[in-house]
Design an enzyme around this catalytic site. Structure first.
Site, short mmCIF file in Angstrom:
data_model
loop_
_atom_site.label_atom_id
_atom_site.label_comp_id
_atom_site.label_asym_id
_atom_site.label_seq_id
_atom_site.Cartn_x
_atom_site.Cartn_y
_atom_site.Cartn_z
N HIS A 23 47.10 49.69 38.53
CA HIS A 23 46.88 48.06 39.48
C HIS A 23 48.76 48.00 40.24
CE1 HIS A 23 43.38 45.73 38.05
NE2 HIS A 23 43.95 46.65 36.65
N CYS B 55 37.32 46.06 33.92
CA CYS B 55 38.46 46.31 34.40
C CYS B 55 38.44 43.66 34.27
CB CYS B 55 39.03 46.46 35.87
SG CYS B 55 40.47 44.79 36.13
N LEU B 56 39.23 43.20 34.33
CA LEU B 56 39.27 42.08 34.07
C LEU B 56 38.94 41.10 35.07
CD1 LEU B 56 41.40 41.53 31.51
CD2 LEU B 56 39.64 41.03 30.87
N GLN C 129 47.44 40.81 37.95
CA GLN C 129 45.90 40.05 38.00
C GLN C 129 46.48 38.88 37.90
OE1 GLN C 129 44.89 43.43 34.95
NE2 GLN C 129 43.32 42.88 35.43
N HIS D 96 45.38 53.51 33.93
CA HIS D 96 44.90 52.23 34.48
C HIS D 96 45.70 51.12 34.91
CE1 HIS D 96 41.10 49.53 34.79
NE2 HIS D 96 42.03 48.16 35.01
N GLU D 97 45.99 50.96 34.46
CA GLU D 97 47.60 49.14 34.49
C GLU D 97 48.13 49.57 35.07
OE1 GLU D 97 46.40 46.65 33.65
OE2 GLU D 97 45.36 46.97 31.92
N GLY E 149 44.19 45.67 27.84
CA GLY E 149 45.53 45.96 28.56
C GLY E 149 44.94 45.01 30.24
#
Ligand code: ZN
Length: 156
Positions: A133, A87-88, A49, A129-130, A44
């Protein structure tokens, strides 16, 4: 385009703006987010991000790709599940996050159509999660048992 990292990075901590028109630029952005997510082995990715403060997320679960514009979680199950997240934007950090098991999501898809669907399992997890963000929330804000490791895990 590169992935922005750091728990205190202001780009990751501000609330993103809704997309007003599905322009060529927005479609281009989505088409660029997909390969970035894949290159970094993420499942994701949210627009903030990559430094774009707009309410757009992409994810890929069980070989199905989703691009969601202005996603809204309109209902959540009372039942929760705890899963380890990464997380990236927070490399090598993992933690256990408790979230509702099932959700109902409302969004606009890449074709500009209004969509509404139920999600459970990993898809539900990734979307929650996204969407966090988009509100400047990182999983470490909600996680227990935060660990640092270079061992490979799911990256959201
Ligand atoms: Zn993330």
């Amino acid at each position: 385009m590169e992935i922005i990292t750091g728990e205190n990075n202001p780009l990751l901590r501000k609330k993103s703006q809704p997309v007003e028109h599905l322009t060529k630029e927005i479609r281009l952005l989505i088409s660029q987010m997909k390969p970035i997510m894949e290159t970094y082995d993420g499942i994701g990715l949210a627009a903030p991000q990559v430094g774009i403060s707009l309410r757009i997320i992409v994810c890929e679960v069980e070989d199905k790709f989703y691009a969601l514009i202005n996603p809204e979680i309109i209902k959540t199950s009372k039942k929760t599940v705890t899963m380890t997240e990464g997380c990236l934007s927070l490399p090598n950090i993992y933690g256990d996050v408790e979230r509702p098991e099932r959700i109902i999501v409302k969004a606009i898809n890449q074709e500009g159509e209004k969509i509404k669907f139920k999600a459970f399992g990993l898809l539900s997890r990734v979307i929650q999660h996204e969407v966090d963000h988009l509100d400047g929330i990182l999983f470490i804000d909600k996680a227990k048992n935060i660990i640092k490791t270079t061992e490979e895990k799911n990256l959201l």
